[in-house]
Design an enzyme around this catalytic site. Structure first.
Site, PDB file in Angstrom:
ATOM      1  N   LYS A   1       0.824  -1.213   0.000  1.00  0.00           N
ATOM      2  CA  LYS A   1       0.000   0.000   0.000  1.00  0.00           C
ATOM      3  C   LYS A   1       0.858   1.264   0.000  1.00  0.00           C
ATOM      4  O   LYS A   1       0.409   2.322  -0.435  1.00  0.00           O
ATOM      5  CB  LYS A   1      -0.979  -0.017   1.159  1.00  0.00           C
TER       6      LYS A   1
HETATM    7  C1  LIG Z   1      -4.100  -4.731   0.536  1.00  0.00           C
HETATM    8  C2  LIG Z   1      -3.240  -5.939   0.412  1.00  0.00           C
HETATM    9  C3  LIG Z   1      -3.499  -6.957  -0.542  1.00  0.00           C
HETATM   10  C4  LIG Z   1      -4.692  -6.916  -1.467  1.00  0.00           C
HETATM   11  O1  LIG Z   1      -4.560  -5.944  -2.467  1.00  0.00           O
HETATM   12  P1  LIG Z   1      -5.843  -5.446  -3.265  1.00  0.00           P
HETATM   13  O2  LIG Z   1      -5.380  -4.330  -4.099  1.00  0.00           O
HETATM   14  O3  LIG Z   1      -6.832  -5.010  -2.198  1.00  0.00           O
HETATM   15  O4  LIG Z   1      -6.358  -6.608  -4.043  1.00  0.00           O
HETATM   16  C5  LIG Z   1      -2.625  -8.039  -0.617  1.00  0.00           C
HETATM   17  N1  LIG Z   1      -1.563  -8.139   0.213  1.00  0.00           N
HETATM   18  C6  LIG Z   1      -1.289  -7.196   1.134  1.00  0.00           C
HETATM   19  C7  LIG Z   1      -0.113  -7.384   2.031  1.00  0.00           C
HETATM   20  C8  LIG Z   1      -2.104  -6.059   1.264  1.00  0.00           C
HETATM   21  O5  LIG Z   1      -1.814  -5.139   2.208  1.00  0.00           O
END
Ligand SMILES: *Cc1c(COP(=O)(O)O)cnc(C)c1O
Length: 496
Positions: A112
């Site tokens: 993120k």
């Molecule tokens: C948010 C997240 C995901 C999922 O990603 P999306 O874009 O919501 O599909 C996968 N792995 C981690 C570690 C995340 O923080």
């Protein structure tokens, strides 16, 4: 060329990129989508010689067409700097015949950060461009990861304040420690007596409250959201797929034009949607492998054409993928409906009223770029353990879900395309699960003891994000009940 944005649910509202970033969601509740998916203007071999920041500019300028070169370059420079612990920003690591694209080198050691490092600058630039004089107040409810990444991104960014609500008894000790030690004079963290849904509902109510909006305006504030459906989060995520491809090209791992697959551990469908946009821009991607954990609502959807959230929510060791409503999927639905907002709107209505919908056969045929799979907990742990024993490389639980689904896909199809696996979190973020996967004997040890052991096993340095919270002082201790959230916000902002 000027790219404009409209809602997935009606054609009534058309806005510029900067307006879409400021608004987050369209007025009809739909998501903003570009009226065209642009093609690359740079050749692949030119992109090979560029830095991450330069590739980011070449990709993002195609979508954020109302930002000037100077504005966009400023945002990129502010975002992708020494907050990342490697100059490559998103390095690619080869292990067991797959390419792991490490998206966890930012300040909160999860993917993120790739978008939340730049969103604050895109948002404040968008505010200036649209003559917004108010200070922007980001209001977020979090079940752990998003809150910390948003806090880190907005910390000390001029013209913004950020208030994060989390369930006091609903996040892990490390996640809580990460949030309550957050620095920055404009950051506020509040624990609530209630669960994540209570926090989420409280935030949604404040966004809808007209009286509160007026009070805010009178004090020179307006709300905005750092939610993953904001195009200011989606567009920066396209960059690393392009970057990864060009690195493999440069290293001679790929020949120019050679098709690759991409496997993505998926929750809200944001990360894999970015890969789909990259493919539609002309990046040579063949299959998009959508990996789910035991909450396999997306796997079932790709299998049957029916999306059905009416099922039991399962808590897994990959909590950031424990999701039953995958918000960004709406953008794919819109696309496979032939950019038909009415069809998309009626399916989303069915989802909110019945919790399910079914797409037509024509639409299902357009899903052929995707293949879905899922991994059970035991499988996920086996993949971590075996990869570690074979190569010494340690991956986190989310990444392992994708690695497992890729392994199943390869066995079933004999597809020999080279494959990039999106590595979405550092193993240090989920140390306990990762160490338990390697050997159950670690179960009885303390969190930081496990961190040190992981460092020894993997031969990697403990990331600063973890090192800091060992000793960092608690800077936030505000608590409130779930019905006092608005009062708390008014107090923080000193509204009259
Ligand atoms: C948010 C997240 C995901 C999922 O990603 P999306 O874009 O919501 O599909 C996968 N792995 C981690 C570690 C995340 O923080």
């Amino acid at each position: 060329m000027n790219v404009l944005y409209s809602s997935t649910r009606s054609k009534n509202e058309t806005v510029t990129a900067s307006q879409a970033i400021l608004k987050g969601l369209a007025d009809d509740g739909g998501l903003f989508v570009p009226n065209i998916i642009p093609e690359f203007t740079c050749k692949m071999d030119e992109l090979c010689d560029m830095s991450y920041q330069e590739v980011a500019y070449e990709v993002m300028k195609l979508y954020l067409t109302d930002f000037t070169e100077e504005e966009l370059k400023y945002c990129i420079q502010k975002a992708y700097d020494s907050k990342f612990d490697t100059d490559e920003i998103a390095p690619v690591r080869k292990a067991e015949g797959a390419y792991y694209l490490e998206l966890f080198h930012g300040s909160t050691i999860a993917f993120k950060d790739m978008a939340l490092s730049i969103l604050p600058y895109l948002l404040t630039t968008a505010a200036k461009k649209n003559c917004v004089k108010n200070e922007i107040v980001i209001l977020t409810a979090t079940s752990g990861d998003t809150g910390k990444a948003a806090l880190a991104g907005f910390s000390d960014v001029d013209g913004t304040k950020i208030i994060v609500f989390y369930p006091k008894h609903g996040v892990s000790p490390i996640q809580e420690k990460q949030m309550v030690t957050q620095k920055g004079a404009n950051t506020y963290v509040v624990g609530i007596e209630g669960n994540f849904d209570d926090a989420q509902n409280g935030v949604k109510e404040m966004f809808r409250n007209k009286q509160l909006e007026e009070k805010m305006l009178a004090s020179g504030y307006q709300f905005s959201s750092a939610n993953s459906i904001n195009i200011g989060r989606l567009v920066p995520q396209i960059v690393y797929y392009v970057y990864a491809y060009t690195r493999l090209l440069k290293q001679g791992e790929l020949s120019n034009g050679e098709k690759i697959n991409v496997a993505v551990p998926t929750g809200n469908f944001g990360n894999i949607l970015a890969a789909y946009y990259a493919k539609n821009m002309g990046l040579p991607i063949d299959k998009l492998i959508c990996a789910s954990n035991e909450n396999k609502v997306l796997f079932d959807f790709f299998q049957t054409g029916s999306y059905d959230r009416n099922r039991t929510f399962i808590l897994t060791s990959s909590p950031s993928m424990d999701i039953l409503i995958s918000s960004n999927l709406e953008r794919l639905i819109y696309k496979i409906a032939g950019d038909d907002a009415d069809t998309c709107a009626s399916l989303m209505k069915a989802l909110s009223e019945k919790g399910s919908y079914t797409i037509t056969n024509d639409m299902k045929e357009r899903l052929c770029d995707f293949t879905g799979g899922f991994a059970k907990e035991k499988e996920t742990f086996r993949v971590i353990r075996e990869l570690y024993h074979k190569t010494g490389y340690v991956i986190d639980t989310h990444t392992a879900v994708a690695a497992s689904v890729y392994e199943q896909y390869k066995a079933k199809t004999q597809d020999t395309n080279k494959t990039i696996i999106a590595s979405t979190a550092s193993p240090y973020k989920f140390t306990r699960s990762v160490m338990n996967a390697i050997d159950e004997k670690y179960d009885k040890m303390g969190d930081f003891q496990l961190v040190d052991l992981l460092s020894e096993l993997a031969g990697t340095r403990v990331p600063d994000a973890i090192e800091e919270i060992r000793t960092a002082p608690v800077l936030h201790d505000t608590l409130c009940s779930k019905d006092k959230m608005q009062e708390t916000v008014e107090k923080i902002l000193d509204l009259k």
